[in-house]
Design a protein around this motif. Structure first.
Motif, PDB file in Angstrom:
ATOM      1  N   CYS B  73       1.027  -0.993  -0.141  1.00  0.00           N
ATOM      2  CA  CYS B  73      -0.234  -0.013   0.569  1.00  0.00           C
ATOM      3  C   CYS B  73       0.730   1.343   0.352  1.00  0.00           C
ATOM      4  O   CYS B  73       0.447   2.250  -0.616  1.00  0.00           O
ATOM      5  N   CYS B  78      -1.028  -1.618   5.051  1.00  0.00           N
ATOM      6  CA  CYS B  78      -0.716  -3.281   4.302  1.00  0.00           C
ATOM      7  C   CYS B  78      -0.079  -3.851   5.647  1.00  0.00           C
ATOM      8  O   CYS B  78      -0.311  -5.184   5.059  1.00  0.00           O
ATOM      9  N   ASP B  81       5.836  -3.580   5.476  1.00  0.00           N
ATOM     10  CA  ASP B  81       7.108  -3.349   5.045  1.00  0.00           C
ATOM     11  C   ASP B  81       7.738  -2.863   6.580  1.00  0.00           C
ATOM     12  O   ASP B  81       8.564  -1.642   6.638  1.00  0.00           O
ATOM     13  N   CYS B  93       7.529   2.370   5.103  1.00  0.00           N
ATOM     14  CA  CYS B  93       6.882   3.701   4.604  1.00  0.00           C
ATOM     15  C   CYS B  93       6.048   4.599   5.414  1.00  0.00           C
ATOM     16  O   CYS B  93       5.573   6.122   4.815  1.00  0.00           O
TER      17      CYS B  93
HETATM   18  S1  FES Z   1       3.734  -0.729   2.644  1.00  0.00           S
HETATM   19 FE1  FES Z   1       1.367  -1.056   3.910  1.00  0.00          FE
HETATM   20  S2  FES Z   1       1.818  -0.297   5.825  1.00  0.00           S
HETATM   21 FE2  FES Z   1       3.998   0.224   4.779  1.00  0.00          FE
END
Ligand code: FES
Lengths: 124, 253
Positions: B73, B78, B81, B93
Protein backbone atom coordinates in the motif's frame (compact mmCIF):
# COMPACT_ATOMS: atom_id res chain seq x y z
CA UNK A 1 31.42 -4.00 6.94
CA UNK A 2 30.48 -6.84 9.19
CA UNK A 3 27.20 -8.73 9.10
CA UNK A 4 25.27 -9.48 12.24
CA UNK A 5 22.43 -7.48 13.65
CA UNK A 6 22.85 -4.00 14.95
CA UNK A 7 21.98 -3.81 18.61
CA UNK A 8 18.28 -3.04 18.90
CA UNK A 9 17.69 0.48 20.08
CA UNK A 10 15.22 -0.30 22.83
CA UNK A 11 14.37 2.20 25.49
CA UNK A 12 14.28 2.13 29.30
CA UNK A 13 11.99 -0.91 29.45
CA UNK A 14 14.33 -3.08 27.42
CA UNK A 15 17.41 -2.03 29.39
CA UNK A 16 15.69 -2.71 32.68
CA UNK A 17 14.84 -6.16 31.38
CA UNK A 18 18.58 -6.67 30.79
CA UNK A 19 19.45 -5.25 34.23
CA UNK A 20 16.87 -7.50 35.88
CA UNK A 21 18.25 -10.58 34.12
CA UNK A 22 21.89 -9.81 34.89
CA UNK A 23 21.31 -8.93 38.56
CA UNK A 24 19.06 -11.97 38.94
CA UNK A 25 21.73 -14.34 37.64
CA UNK A 26 24.39 -12.63 39.80
CA UNK A 27 22.25 -13.00 42.93
CA UNK A 28 21.62 -16.64 42.09
CA UNK A 29 25.34 -17.38 41.97
CA UNK A 30 25.92 -15.49 45.18
CA UNK A 31 23.29 -17.57 46.93
CA UNK A 32 24.80 -20.74 45.52
CA UNK A 33 28.24 -19.84 46.92
CA UNK A 34 26.67 -18.74 50.15
CA UNK A 35 24.90 -22.05 50.64
CA UNK A 36 28.10 -23.92 49.81
CA UNK A 37 30.32 -21.97 52.21
CA UNK A 38 27.80 -22.20 55.02
CA UNK A 39 27.43 -25.95 54.62
CA UNK A 40 31.22 -26.24 54.76
CA UNK A 41 31.02 -25.76 58.53
CA UNK A 42 29.66 -29.30 58.83
CA UNK A 43 32.51 -30.71 56.77
CA UNK A 44 35.44 -28.85 58.26
CA UNK A 45 35.17 -25.92 60.70
CA UNK A 46 38.79 -24.92 59.95
CA UNK A 47 38.16 -24.62 56.23
CA UNK A 48 34.99 -22.69 57.02
CA UNK A 49 36.90 -20.20 59.15
CA UNK A 50 39.50 -19.78 56.44
CA UNK A 51 36.89 -18.99 53.79
CA UNK A 52 35.02 -16.58 56.01
CA UNK A 53 38.31 -14.82 56.79
CA UNK A 54 38.95 -14.35 53.08
CA UNK A 55 35.63 -12.51 52.85
CA UNK A 56 37.18 -9.74 54.91
CA UNK A 57 39.70 -8.86 52.21
CA UNK A 58 39.17 -5.68 50.14
CA UNK A 59 38.43 -7.69 47.00
CA UNK A 60 35.46 -9.36 48.69
CA UNK A 61 34.50 -6.02 50.16
CA UNK A 62 34.05 -4.70 46.65
CA UNK A 63 32.16 -7.79 45.53
CA UNK A 64 29.93 -7.29 48.56
CA UNK A 65 29.21 -3.73 47.44
CA UNK A 66 28.29 -5.12 44.01
CA UNK A 67 25.99 -7.62 45.68
CA UNK A 68 24.16 -4.92 47.60
CA UNK A 69 23.84 -2.92 44.38
CA UNK A 70 22.48 -5.94 42.48
CA UNK A 71 19.96 -6.80 45.20
CA UNK A 72 18.63 -3.29 45.58
CA UNK A 73 18.26 -2.82 41.82
CA UNK A 74 16.62 -6.20 41.43
CA UNK A 75 14.28 -5.56 44.35
CA UNK A 76 13.07 -2.14 43.30
CA UNK A 77 12.81 -3.02 39.63
CA UNK A 78 10.86 -6.09 40.75
CA UNK A 79 8.40 -3.79 42.48
CA UNK A 80 8.20 -1.74 39.28
CA UNK A 81 7.40 -4.86 37.26
CA UNK A 82 4.67 -5.84 39.71
CA UNK A 83 3.23 -2.32 39.51
CA UNK A 84 3.32 -2.37 35.71
CA UNK A 85 1.50 -5.70 35.69
CA UNK A 86 -1.22 -4.51 38.07
CA UNK A 87 -2.00 -0.92 37.29
CA UNK A 88 -2.70 0.82 34.01
CA UNK A 89 -1.25 4.01 35.44
CA UNK A 90 2.09 2.37 36.23
CA UNK A 91 2.06 0.73 32.80
CA UNK A 92 1.70 4.06 31.07
CA UNK A 93 4.34 5.68 33.26
CA UNK A 94 6.79 2.79 33.27
CA UNK A 95 9.63 4.89 31.87
CA UNK A 96 9.29 7.40 34.67
CA UNK A 97 9.20 4.50 37.15
CA UNK A 98 12.51 3.30 35.73
CA UNK A 99 14.11 6.59 36.72
CA UNK A 100 12.49 6.41 40.15
CA UNK A 101 14.05 2.97 40.60
CA UNK A 102 17.45 4.39 39.70
CA UNK A 103 16.85 7.35 42.01
CA UNK A 104 16.08 5.13 44.99
CA UNK A 105 19.06 2.99 44.07
CA UNK A 106 21.38 6.02 43.97
CA UNK A 107 20.05 7.23 47.32
CA UNK A 108 20.59 3.84 48.97
CA UNK A 109 24.07 3.48 47.57
CA UNK A 110 24.96 7.02 48.63
CA UNK A 111 24.07 6.05 52.17
CA UNK A 112 25.68 2.65 52.10
CA UNK A 113 28.85 2.94 50.04
CA UNK A 114 30.86 5.47 52.11
CA UNK A 115 30.28 3.57 55.33
CA UNK A 116 30.95 0.22 53.70
CA UNK A 117 34.12 1.32 51.93
CA UNK A 118 35.43 2.87 55.15
CA UNK A 119 34.86 -0.49 56.73
CA UNK A 120 36.61 -2.39 53.96
CA UNK A 121 39.60 -0.15 53.42
CA UNK A 122 39.88 1.79 56.67
CA UNK A 123 39.25 -1.14 58.97
CA UNK A 124 36.79 1.04 60.91
CA UNK B 1 2.89 36.93 3.62
CA UNK B 2 6.48 36.83 2.43
CA UNK B 3 8.31 33.81 1.18
CA UNK B 4 11.89 33.72 2.40
CA UNK B 5 12.79 30.12 1.68
CA UNK B 6 16.03 29.19 -0.09
CA UNK B 7 14.26 26.91 -2.51
CA UNK B 8 12.05 28.57 -5.12
CA UNK B 9 8.36 28.51 -4.32
CA UNK B 10 6.75 25.18 -5.06
CA UNK B 11 10.04 23.30 -5.31
CA UNK B 12 10.80 20.61 -2.76
CA UNK B 13 14.21 20.70 -1.12
CA UNK B 14 16.44 17.71 -1.80
CA UNK B 15 18.46 15.60 0.57
CA UNK B 16 21.48 13.38 -0.02
CA UNK B 17 21.29 10.27 2.07
CA UNK B 18 23.35 7.14 2.50
CA UNK B 19 21.37 3.97 2.97
CA UNK B 20 23.17 0.95 4.43
CA UNK B 21 21.24 -2.19 3.66
CA UNK B 22 21.78 -5.64 5.12
CA UNK B 23 21.59 -7.93 2.13
CA UNK B 24 21.42 -11.67 1.52
CA UNK B 25 20.98 -13.52 -1.72
CA UNK B 26 20.12 -17.21 -1.30
CA UNK B 27 21.47 -17.96 -4.77
CA UNK B 28 24.65 -15.96 -4.30
CA UNK B 29 26.07 -13.23 -6.52
CA UNK B 30 29.33 -13.20 -8.50
CA UNK B 31 30.97 -11.65 -5.43
CA UNK B 32 29.07 -13.39 -2.63
CA UNK B 33 28.43 -16.96 -1.60
CA UNK B 34 24.81 -18.17 -1.50
CA UNK B 35 23.12 -17.17 1.75
CA UNK B 36 25.94 -14.89 2.87
CA UNK B 37 24.73 -11.70 4.52
CA UNK B 38 26.58 -8.43 4.11
CA UNK B 39 26.07 -4.69 4.30
CA UNK B 40 25.88 -2.58 1.17
CA UNK B 41 25.79 1.20 0.94
CA UNK B 42 23.81 3.24 -1.56
CA UNK B 43 23.81 7.00 -2.05
CA UNK B 44 20.46 8.44 -2.93
CA UNK B 45 19.23 11.89 -3.76
CA UNK B 46 15.84 12.18 -2.14
CA UNK B 47 13.21 14.81 -1.51
CA UNK B 48 13.04 16.24 1.97
CA UNK B 49 9.53 14.81 2.17
CA UNK B 50 10.59 11.26 1.21
CA UNK B 51 10.31 8.16 3.34
CA UNK B 52 12.71 5.24 3.63
CA UNK B 53 10.43 3.32 1.25
CA UNK B 54 10.96 5.99 -1.45
CA UNK B 55 14.71 5.68 -1.04
CA UNK B 56 14.45 1.88 -1.39
CA UNK B 57 12.38 2.38 -4.55
CA UNK B 58 14.99 4.72 -5.99
CA UNK B 59 17.70 2.15 -5.32
CA UNK B 60 15.69 -0.71 -6.78
CA UNK B 61 14.50 1.17 -9.83
CA UNK B 62 17.65 3.07 -10.68
CA UNK B 63 20.64 1.32 -9.15
CA UNK B 64 20.16 -2.31 -8.30
CA UNK B 65 17.08 -4.15 -9.49
CA UNK B 66 17.98 -7.19 -7.39
CA UNK B 67 17.25 -5.40 -4.10
CA UNK B 68 14.33 -7.26 -2.59
CA UNK B 69 11.75 -6.01 -0.10
CA UNK B 70 8.00 -6.20 0.46
CA UNK B 71 5.58 -3.38 0.16
CA UNK B 72 2.09 -2.96 -1.12
CA UNK B 73 0.00 0.00 0.00
CA UNK B 74 2.89 2.36 0.78
CA UNK B 75 0.62 4.15 3.25
CA UNK B 76 0.90 2.26 6.51
CA UNK B 77 -2.20 0.14 6.03
CA UNK B 78 -1.17 -3.26 4.67
CA UNK B 79 1.69 -4.03 7.07
CA UNK B 80 4.06 -5.40 4.42
CA UNK B 81 7.18 -3.36 5.00
CA UNK B 82 8.21 -3.64 8.63
CA UNK B 83 12.00 -3.37 8.79
CA UNK B 84 14.65 -2.63 11.36
CA UNK B 85 15.55 0.95 10.43
CA UNK B 86 18.31 2.62 12.42
CA UNK B 87 18.13 -0.26 14.88
CA UNK B 88 14.39 0.10 15.52
CA UNK B 89 11.44 -1.66 13.96
CA UNK B 90 9.29 0.61 11.83
CA UNK B 91 7.34 0.62 8.58
CA UNK B 92 9.56 1.86 5.74
CA UNK B 93 6.51 3.67 4.35
CA UNK B 94 5.97 5.63 7.56
CA UNK B 95 9.59 6.49 8.38
CA UNK B 96 10.50 9.93 7.01
CA UNK B 97 14.16 10.30 6.03
CA UNK B 98 14.36 13.73 7.62
CA UNK B 99 13.35 12.26 11.00
CA UNK B 100 16.19 9.72 10.88
CA UNK B 101 19.20 12.04 11.07
CA UNK B 102 19.98 11.85 7.32
CA UNK B 103 23.45 13.32 7.80
CA UNK B 104 24.53 9.84 8.91
CA UNK B 105 24.03 6.56 7.05
CA UNK B 106 20.58 5.11 7.62
CA UNK B 107 20.71 1.38 8.30
CA UNK B 108 18.00 -0.93 7.03
CA UNK B 109 17.86 -4.57 8.12
CA UNK B 110 15.25 -7.30 7.96
CA UNK B 111 13.18 -7.72 11.14
CA UNK B 112 14.79 -10.19 13.55
CA UNK B 113 13.67 -13.60 14.75
CA UNK B 114 12.18 -14.82 11.45
CA UNK B 115 14.20 -16.58 8.74
CA UNK B 116 15.48 -14.23 6.02
CA UNK B 117 14.36 -15.27 2.54
CA UNK B 118 16.21 -12.60 0.58
CA UNK B 119 17.52 -9.14 1.51
CA UNK B 120 14.76 -7.49 3.55
CA UNK B 121 12.17 -10.21 3.02
CA UNK B 122 11.62 -12.63 5.89
CA UNK B 123 9.51 -15.77 6.07
CA UNK B 124 6.39 -14.63 7.92
CA UNK B 125 4.91 -18.12 8.20
CA UNK B 126 5.91 -18.81 11.86
CA UNK B 127 4.42 -15.44 12.75
CA UNK B 128 1.12 -16.14 10.97
CA UNK B 129 1.03 -19.65 12.44
CA UNK B 130 0.98 -18.17 15.95
CA UNK B 131 -1.80 -15.81 14.91
CA UNK B 132 -3.88 -18.67 13.49
CA UNK B 133 -3.41 -20.63 16.69
CA UNK B 134 -5.27 -18.11 18.85
CA UNK B 135 -8.34 -18.45 16.57
CA UNK B 136 -8.69 -14.92 15.23
CA UNK B 137 -12.35 -15.19 14.35
CA UNK B 138 -15.69 -14.82 16.12
CA UNK B 139 -16.66 -17.95 18.03
CA UNK B 140 -20.33 -18.30 18.98
CA UNK B 141 -22.81 -21.00 19.93
CA UNK B 142 -26.46 -21.45 19.04
CA UNK B 143 -28.30 -20.10 16.03
CA UNK B 144 -27.02 -17.13 14.12
CA UNK B 145 -29.27 -14.14 14.83
CA UNK B 146 -31.27 -12.69 11.96
CA UNK B 147 -30.01 -9.18 12.75
CA UNK B 148 -26.56 -7.93 13.67
CA UNK B 149 -25.13 -8.79 17.09
CA UNK B 150 -25.59 -5.69 19.18
CA UNK B 151 -22.95 -4.30 21.49
CA UNK B 152 -22.84 -1.23 23.70
CA UNK B 153 -20.30 1.49 22.92
CA UNK B 154 -18.64 0.76 26.30
CA UNK B 155 -18.20 -2.91 25.41
CA UNK B 156 -16.88 -1.96 21.99
CA UNK B 157 -14.33 0.39 23.57
CA UNK B 158 -12.77 -2.46 25.59
CA UNK B 159 -11.02 -3.90 22.56
CA UNK B 160 -10.91 -0.88 20.30
CA UNK B 161 -7.14 -0.53 20.56
CA UNK B 162 -6.40 -4.08 19.45
CA UNK B 163 -8.61 -3.86 16.34
CA UNK B 164 -6.03 -1.56 14.79
CA UNK B 165 -3.43 -4.29 14.22
CA UNK B 166 -2.17 -4.68 10.63
CA UNK B 167 -0.04 -7.81 11.26
CA UNK B 168 3.19 -6.17 10.18
CA UNK B 169 5.20 -8.08 12.85
CA UNK B 170 7.07 -4.98 14.02
CA UNK B 171 6.10 -5.76 17.63
CA UNK B 172 6.81 -9.49 17.68
CA UNK B 173 10.21 -9.08 16.02
CA UNK B 174 11.15 -6.26 18.43
CA UNK B 175 10.60 -8.54 21.43
CA UNK B 176 13.80 -9.77 23.13
CA UNK B 177 11.94 -12.85 24.37
CA UNK B 178 10.88 -13.74 20.82
CA UNK B 179 14.46 -13.36 19.51
CA UNK B 180 15.71 -16.06 21.84
CA UNK B 181 12.59 -18.24 22.00
CA UNK B 182 10.83 -18.69 18.67
CA UNK B 183 8.18 -20.79 20.44
CA UNK B 184 6.80 -17.72 22.20
CA UNK B 185 3.50 -16.63 20.62
CA UNK B 186 4.78 -13.08 20.57
CA UNK B 187 2.99 -9.79 21.19
CA UNK B 188 1.02 -9.77 17.93
CA UNK B 189 -0.75 -13.08 18.55
CA UNK B 190 -1.69 -11.85 22.02
CA UNK B 191 -3.02 -8.61 20.56
CA UNK B 192 -5.03 -10.68 18.08
CA UNK B 193 -6.41 -12.81 20.91
CA UNK B 194 -7.18 -9.73 23.03
CA UNK B 195 -9.36 -8.37 20.24
CA UNK B 196 -11.71 -11.35 20.65
CA UNK B 197 -11.27 -12.17 24.34
CA UNK B 198 -12.59 -8.74 25.29
CA UNK B 199 -15.36 -8.75 22.68
CA UNK B 200 -18.70 -9.22 24.47
CA UNK B 201 -20.14 -11.00 21.39
CA UNK B 202 -17.50 -13.70 21.38
CA UNK B 203 -17.82 -16.96 23.29
CA UNK B 204 -14.42 -18.49 22.67
CA UNK B 205 -12.56 -16.52 25.38
CA UNK B 206 -11.61 -19.49 27.49
CA UNK B 207 -10.32 -21.50 24.55
CA UNK B 208 -8.04 -18.62 23.64
CA UNK B 209 -7.05 -17.95 27.24
CA UNK B 210 -6.13 -21.59 27.66
CA UNK B 211 -3.85 -21.38 24.63
CA UNK B 212 -2.20 -18.23 25.99
CA UNK B 213 -1.83 -19.76 29.47
CA UNK B 214 0.64 -22.17 27.89
CA UNK B 215 4.31 -21.91 28.74
CA UNK B 216 4.90 -20.22 25.37
CA UNK B 217 2.06 -17.81 26.10
CA UNK B 218 1.51 -14.52 27.94
CA UNK B 219 3.67 -15.47 30.93
CA UNK B 220 6.74 -15.21 28.73
CA UNK B 221 6.22 -11.45 28.52
CA UNK B 222 8.94 -9.63 30.46
CA UNK B 223 7.47 -6.14 29.97
CA UNK B 224 10.41 -4.79 27.97
CA UNK B 225 7.94 -2.51 26.12
CA UNK B 226 9.80 -2.84 22.80
CA UNK B 227 6.53 -3.95 21.20
CA UNK B 228 4.56 -0.93 22.38
CA UNK B 229 7.29 1.39 21.15
CA UNK B 230 7.60 -0.37 17.79
CA UNK B 231 3.90 -0.53 16.89
CA UNK B 232 3.30 1.72 13.86
CA UNK B 233 -0.39 1.87 14.77
CA UNK B 234 0.23 3.11 18.28
CA UNK B 235 -1.40 0.10 19.90
CA UNK B 236 -0.58 -0.19 23.61
CA UNK B 237 0.63 -3.74 23.10
CA UNK B 238 2.06 -4.33 26.57
CA UNK B 239 -1.19 -3.08 28.08
CA UNK B 240 -3.16 -5.60 26.01
CA UNK B 241 -0.82 -8.38 27.18
CA UNK B 242 -1.26 -7.26 30.80
CA UNK B 243 -5.04 -7.32 30.41
CA UNK B 244 -4.88 -10.88 29.14
CA UNK B 245 -2.69 -11.83 32.12
CA UNK B 246 -5.21 -10.24 34.45
CA UNK B 247 -8.10 -12.03 32.75
CA UNK B 248 -6.25 -15.28 33.38
CA UNK B 249 -5.66 -14.58 37.07
CA UNK B 250 -8.98 -12.95 37.96
CA UNK B 251 -11.35 -14.44 35.37
CA UNK B 252 -12.68 -10.94 34.67
CA UNK B 253 -12.99 -9.41 31.25
S1 FES C 1 3.59 -0.73 2.43
FE1 FES C 1 1.68 -1.12 3.36
S2 FES C 1 2.16 -0.70 5.43
FE2 FES C 1 3.92 0.01 4.44
Amino acid sequence: MSPGHMLYRGREGMWMWVVHRVTGVAIFFFLLIHVLDTSLVRVSPEAYNEIIASYKTPLYGLIEAGLVAAISLHAFNGLRIIAVDRSAWALRHQRMLVWIVWGIFALLMAGFLPRHLMHVFGGA
Amino acid sequence: MTVTEDAPVGEIATLNVTIRIKRMNPEGTPARAPGESYWEEFHVEAHATDRVLDALHTIKWQEDGSLTFRRSCAHGVCGSDAMRINAKNRLACKALLKDLNPSRPITVEPIAGLPVVKDLVVDMEPFFASYREIMPFLVTTGHAPTRERLQSPEDRAKFDDTTKCILCAACTTACPVFWTDGQYFGPQAIVGAHRFIFDSRDEGQWDRLEILNDKAGVWKCRTAFNCTEACPRGIEVTKAISEVKRALTTGEF
